[in-house]
Design a protein around this motif. Structure first.
Motif, PDB file in Angstrom:
ATOM      1  N   GLY A 278       0.790  -1.209   0.011  1.00  0.00           N
ATOM      2  CA  GLY A 278       0.155  -0.043   0.019  1.00  0.00           C
ATOM      3  C   GLY A 278       0.821   1.148   0.111  1.00  0.00           C
ATOM      4  N   PRO A 279       0.411   2.423  -0.480  1.00  0.00           N
ATOM      5  CA  PRO A 279       1.057   3.540  -0.669  1.00  0.00           C
ATOM      6  C   PRO A 279       1.396   3.927   0.771  1.00  0.00           C
ATOM      7  CG  PRO A 279      -1.169   3.928  -1.464  1.00  0.00           C
ATOM      8  CD  PRO A 279      -0.943   2.355  -1.343  1.00  0.00           C
ATOM      9  N   ARG A 280       2.591   4.676   1.061  1.00  0.00           N
ATOM     10  CA  ARG A 280       2.831   5.688   2.259  1.00  0.00           C
ATOM     11  C   ARG A 280       2.161   6.725   2.109  1.00  0.00           C
ATOM     12  NH1 ARG A 280       8.998   4.821   3.563  1.00  0.00           N
ATOM     13  NH2 ARG A 280       8.291   6.026   5.414  1.00  0.00           N
ATOM     14  N   VAL A 281       2.282   7.523   0.949  1.00  0.00           N
ATOM     15  CA  VAL A 281       1.815   8.929   0.762  1.00  0.00           C
ATOM     16  C   VAL A 281       1.204   8.826  -0.487  1.00  0.00           C
ATOM     17  CG1 VAL A 281       2.901  10.997   0.681  1.00  0.00           C
ATOM     18  CG2 VAL A 281       4.123   9.632   1.833  1.00  0.00           C
TER      19      VAL A 281
ATOM     20  N   ILE B 106      -1.895  11.886   3.427  1.00  0.00           N
ATOM     21  CA  ILE B 106      -2.399  12.456   2.203  1.00  0.00           C
ATOM     22  C   ILE B 106      -1.989  13.895   2.341  1.00  0.00           C
ATOM     23  CG2 ILE B 106      -4.433  13.096   1.052  1.00  0.00           C
ATOM     24  CD1 ILE B 106      -5.915  10.680   2.942  1.00  0.00           C
ATOM     25  N   LEU B 107      -1.220  14.219   1.309  1.00  0.00           N
ATOM     26  CA  LEU B 107      -0.947  15.634   0.909  1.00  0.00           C
ATOM     27  C   LEU B 107      -1.443  16.306   0.066  1.00  0.00           C
ATOM     28  CD1 LEU B 107       3.004  14.946   1.837  1.00  0.00           C
ATOM     29  CD2 LEU B 107       1.298  15.546   3.166  1.00  0.00           C
TER      30      LEU B 107
ATOM     31  N   VAL C  87      -0.384  19.380   3.959  1.00  0.00           N
ATOM     32  CA  VAL C  87       0.004  20.087   2.886  1.00  0.00           C
ATOM     33  C   VAL C  87       1.559  19.830   2.509  1.00  0.00           C
ATOM     34  CG1 VAL C  87       0.643  22.471   2.024  1.00  0.00           C
ATOM     35  CG2 VAL C  87      -1.144  22.338   3.279  1.00  0.00           C
ATOM     36  N   THR C  88       1.804  19.652   1.086  1.00  0.00           N
ATOM     37  CA  THR C  88       3.035  19.855   0.386  1.00  0.00           C
ATOM     38  C   THR C  88       3.205  20.904  -0.270  1.00  0.00           C
ATOM     39  OG1 THR C  88       4.736  18.370  -0.851  1.00  0.00           O
ATOM     40  CG2 THR C  88       2.232  18.267  -1.812  1.00  0.00           C
ATOM     41  N   LEU C  89       4.162  21.894   0.020  1.00  0.00           N
ATOM     42  CA  LEU C  89       4.295  23.249  -0.469  1.00  0.00           C
ATOM     43  C   LEU C  89       5.391  22.926  -1.649  1.00  0.00           C
ATOM     44  CD1 LEU C  89       3.618  26.026   0.317  1.00  0.00           C
ATOM     45  CD2 LEU C  89       5.742  26.249   1.492  1.00  0.00           C
ATOM     46  N   ASP C  90       4.791  23.579  -2.826  1.00  0.00           N
ATOM     47  CA  ASP C  90       5.395  23.764  -4.156  1.00  0.00           C
ATOM     48  C   ASP C  90       5.661  25.220  -3.836  1.00  0.00           C
ATOM     49  OD1 ASP C  90       6.256  24.422  -6.572  1.00  0.00           O
ATOM     50  OD2 ASP C  90       5.412  22.466  -7.285  1.00  0.00           O
TER      51      ASP C  90
END
Length: 217
Positions: free
Chosen positions: A25-28, A64-65, A103-106
């Motif tokens: 399974g996915p970690r992220v 989840i991001l 959040v994953t900040l771009d």
């Protein structure tokens, strides 16, 4: 049309389940926000909640991001999570609603949304000050270069930070020290280097971060 309905959100969760059925399974899971012609942050989170409930049934430990976005070929509207005020609103909403979403900040896309340039370095530093207020909800960082293609057009995801800051070492240095000040909080975050131009540029960006004080684990 992302996050258009609760049915869409459930289909998306099932799609990810099916995609991962023959693998660990996915970690992220990183998601993108919807568009402003049919959604806003509140409406998005109403729909997103069904996705989070379903996907955590399949993958209880997944992170989840959501990534801030700027610019799109979609003609109907703009991304609803693009500028710092929208990120702050999102951060407040996910806390109030008790969501696991983070959040994953771009950073380059945020700079694009705010038209940050060398002549607006104070605006860059003010932007980082605002980011600091929501850093507790930021668990990923996107970083990449931007290089001149030779025909007057600068291409995203190509090059290193020297290219991104057009060889202005003072500008790059102020960026790196401001970024370190924001994220020097002993929180481990995912680093997402969206570099399509090869290992040399990737290593250059990593070395810039390490030299200013970032640590990789």
């Amino acid at each position: 049309m992302l996050w258009y309905s609760k049915e869409w959100a459930l289909d998306f969760a099932d799609f990810i389940r099916d995609l991962a059925q023959d693998a660990p399974g996915p970690r992220v899971i990183e998601i993108h926000p919807p568009f402003s012609d049919y959604s806003d942050i509140g409406s998005f989170l109403d729909i997103y909640s069904t996705f989070e409930n379903r996907i955590t049934e399949y993958f209880p430990d997944v992170t989840i991001l959501i990534e801030n976005r700027s610019g799109t070929r979609y003609s109907g509207g703009d991304f609803v999570v693009s500028r710092i005020n929208q990120l702050i609103e999102l951060s407040n909403e996910i806390e109030q609603r008790g969501f696991a979403l983070r959040v994953t900040l771009d950073i380059p896309q945020l700079f694009t949304a705010h038209q940050i340039t060398k002549s607006r370095m104070k605006s860059m530093e003010n932007l980082f000050t605002d980011i600091k207020d929501i850093r507790h909800n930021i668990l990923g960082i996107h970083l990449w270069g931007k290089r001149d293609s030779g025909n007057g057009r600068r291409v995203a995801h190509v090059g290193d930070l020297n290219d991104y800051f057009m060889e202005d070492m003072s500008y790059k240095s102020r960026f790196l020290t401001s970024m370190l000040d924001v994220f020097d909080d002993d929180v481990c975050r995912y680093f997402v280097p969206e570099v399509n131009s090869g290992r040399e540029d990737l290593v250059s960006i990593v070395n810039d971060l390490k030299e200013v004080g970032f640590k990789f684990v």
